[in-house]
Design a protein around this motif. Structure first.
Motif, short mmCIF file in Angstrom:
data_model
loop_
_atom_site.label_atom_id
_atom_site.label_comp_id
_atom_site.label_asym_id
_atom_site.label_seq_id
_atom_site.Cartn_x
_atom_site.Cartn_y
_atom_site.Cartn_z
N GLN A 1 0.82 -1.12 0.14
CA GLN A 1 0.16 -0.07 0.10
C GLN A 1 0.81 1.14 -0.08
OE1 GLN A 1 -2.79 0.04 3.24
NE2 GLN A 1 -3.72 2.10 2.49
N ALA A 2 2.08 1.37 0.64
CA ALA A 2 2.82 2.38 1.04
C ALA A 2 3.54 2.61 -0.44
CB ALA A 2 3.72 2.26 2.01
N LEU A 3 4.06 1.46 -1.11
CA LEU A 3 4.70 1.67 -2.14
C LEU A 3 3.74 2.01 -3.35
CD1 LEU A 3 7.52 1.18 -3.84
CD2 LEU A 3 6.75 -1.33 -4.05
N SER A 4 2.88 1.40 -3.35
CA SER A 4 1.78 1.96 -4.68
C SER A 4 1.42 3.46 -4.46
CB SER A 4 0.47 1.11 -4.56
OG SER A 4 0.98 -0.05 -4.84
N ALA A 5 1.05 3.92 -3.22
CA ALA A 5 0.66 5.28 -2.89
C ALA A 5 1.91 6.07 -3.32
CB ALA A 5 0.30 5.31 -1.39
N TRP A 6 2.99 5.89 -2.74
CA TRP A 6 4.39 6.59 -3.25
C TRP A 6 4.58 6.64 -4.71
CZ3 TRP A 6 8.90 4.78 -5.54
CH2 TRP A 6 10.07 5.77 -5.42
N PHE A 7 4.20 5.66 -5.34
CA PHE A 7 4.69 5.55 -6.76
C PHE A 7 3.45 6.37 -7.59
CE2 PHE A 7 3.97 4.33 -11.33
CZ PHE A 7 5.23 4.03 -11.46
N ALA A 8 2.35 6.27 -6.94
CA ALA A 8 1.31 7.21 -7.66
C ALA A 8 1.29 8.67 -7.38
CB ALA A 8 -0.16 6.76 -7.05
N GLU A 9 1.76 9.12 -6.27
CA GLU A 9 2.08 10.39 -5.99
C GLU A 9 3.18 10.77 -6.82
OE1 GLU A 9 3.07 13.18 -1.90
OE2 GLU A 9 3.47 10.98 -1.99
N GLY A 10 4.13 10.22 -7.01
CA GLY A 10 5.37 10.60 -7.60
C GLY A 10 5.06 10.81 -9.01
N SER A 11 4.28 9.88 -9.76
CA SER A 11 3.91 9.92 -11.05
C SER A 11 3.05 11.07 -11.31
CB SER A 11 3.51 8.35 -11.51
OG SER A 11 2.15 8.24 -11.00
N SER A 12 2.10 11.27 -10.38
CA SER A 12 1.02 12.33 -10.79
C SER A 12 1.79 13.74 -10.75
CB SER A 12 0.02 12.34 -9.59
OG SER A 12 -0.81 13.33 -9.80
N ALA A 13 2.63 13.84 -9.87
CA ALA A 13 3.34 15.23 -9.81
C ALA A 13 4.27 15.07 -10.94
CB ALA A 13 4.16 15.27 -8.47
N PHE A 14 5.06 14.07 -11.55
CA PHE A 14 5.99 14.11 -12.51
C PHE A 14 5.28 14.65 -13.75
CE2 PHE A 14 6.83 10.61 -15.62
CZ PHE A 14 7.78 10.97 -16.18
N LEU A 15 4.17 13.79 -14.02
CA LEU A 15 3.08 14.19 -15.26
C LEU A 15 2.77 15.36 -15.31
CD1 LEU A 15 1.06 10.71 -15.47
CD2 LEU A 15 2.41 12.13 -17.42
N ALA A 16 2.32 16.39 -14.19
CA ALA A 16 1.90 17.65 -14.10
C ALA A 16 3.00 18.38 -14.54
CB ALA A 16 1.31 17.88 -12.85
N THR A 17 4.40 18.00 -14.19
CA THR A 17 5.32 18.97 -14.46
C THR A 17 5.53 18.94 -16.04
OG1 THR A 17 6.51 18.96 -12.38
CG2 THR A 17 7.73 19.21 -14.19
N LEU A 18 5.62 17.70 -16.63
CA LEU A 18 5.93 17.36 -17.84
C LEU A 18 4.90 18.13 -18.97
CD1 LEU A 18 6.94 13.75 -18.30
CD2 LEU A 18 8.35 15.87 -17.70
N GLU A 19 3.57 17.94 -18.42
CA GLU A 19 2.20 18.54 -19.20
C GLU A 19 2.58 20.21 -19.19
OE1 GLU A 19 -0.93 15.04 -18.11
OE2 GLU A 19 -0.79 16.87 -16.88
N ALA A 20 2.70 20.65 -17.91
CA ALA A 20 3.02 22.34 -18.25
C ALA A 20 4.55 22.85 -18.57
CB ALA A 20 2.92 22.72 -16.58
N ALA A 21 5.35 21.93 -18.84
CA ALA A 21 6.68 22.39 -19.23
C ALA A 21 6.63 23.07 -20.86
CB ALA A 21 7.51 21.11 -19.36
N GLN A 22 7.80 23.57 -21.21
CA GLN A 22 7.89 24.19 -22.59
C GLN A 22 8.94 23.29 -23.17
OE1 GLN A 22 5.98 26.64 -23.90
NE2 GLN A 22 4.79 26.51 -21.89
N PRO A 23 8.40 22.29 -24.33
CA PRO A 23 9.24 21.42 -24.73
C PRO A 23 10.66 22.04 -25.42
CG PRO A 23 7.06 20.93 -25.23
CD PRO A 23 7.08 22.13 -25.00
#
Length: 251
Positions: free
Chosen positions: A77-99
């Motif tokens: 449960q902790a590992l899955s939550a940690w992975f999900a939290e990180g991937s969500s923040a990571f994706l938000a950064t990539l989506e907002a970035a200027q390529p």
């Protein structure tokens, strides 16, 4: 693939990874990454996401140390939550970035775009690793698989800094990669020719010393050394040329 398409594909890969992680044995070995268990694979990929997020957020102009990763990998449960939290923040950064924004990268493309594309293929291939670990059927979206092979060929000349064997991809010889899926046209063929200084490649039909022929997903899996030959492929011609390529082309 543009930024939106790539980020959507990364999200799909992350979702698939989390779905598999929900039931996979955490201590199960990962055959394609023999030093890792499933839990260690998830820890690695979650760490890569956090590192890539840091690089893109700061428009890093030089290599950066990876942030510390604090999670109990024995707790699903902790590992899955940690992975999900990180991937969500990571994706938000990539989506907002200027390529087009300039930044450090270890390949030729010194822009944010490098990391958006690189993280798609990093995430996709580790999703494949997890599928192989649990015995699931492996499939790769055709656009992603074709771009994965393109990216591999583009990055190998720059991989010498951490994979010295890549310097052996030179000399005499040629390879023709031919995906048999319908409708791919030029995106389903690659002609690779060795030169004195390395190799050159293009999307084209042509005669090679060896031909690797088969479904696009299988070509990507073989070239990334996730499936051993022959798999669902057919090898025609001088197999030693292909074996030399595979022995020296790991990223």
């Amino acid at each position: 693939m543009n930024q939106i398409e790539t980020c959507n594909a990364i999200k799909h890969e992350c979702d698939q990874f989390l779905d598999l992680l929900a039931t996979a044995g955490l201590d199960a070995p990962v055959p394609s990454c023999p030093d890792w268990t499933v839990a260690e694979l998830a820890h690695h990929l979650g760490g890569v996401h956090r590192w890539a997020q840091l690089l893109v957020e700061t428009h890093a102009q030089s290599p950066q140390r990876r942030p510390p990763l604090e999670v109990d990998i024995s707790d699903r449960q902790a590992l899955s939550a940690w992975f999900a939290e990180g991937s969500s923040a990571f994706l938000a950064t990539l989506e907002a970035a200027q390529p087009e924004a300039p930044m450090w990268a270890w390949g030729k493309d010194q822009r944010v775009a490098f990391w958006i594309r690189r993280q798609l293929h990093e995430t996709m291939m580790h999703r494949v690793d997890l599928e192989l670990a649990v015995g699931a059927v492996v499939d790769i979206d055709p656009l992603v698989a074709s771009d994965n092979i393109d990216e591999l060929l583009e990055l190998l000349p720059y991989a010498v800094q951490f994979q010295p064997n890549a310097a052996n991809l030179r000399g005499v010889g040629s390879l023709h990669l031919h995906a048999t899926d319908p409708g791919l046209e030029a995106n389903g063929e690659w002609l690779i020719r060795y030169t004195e200084d390395g190799f050159e490649w293009a999307h084209q039909h042509g005669k090679g010393d060896v031909v690797l022929r088969g479904p696009l997903t299988e070509l990507a899996l073989v070239l990334n050394r996730r499936h051993e030959l022959p798999g669902r492929t057919e090898v025609l011609g001088d197999a030693a040329v292909l074996e030399h390529w595979l022995a020296n082309s790991a990223l």
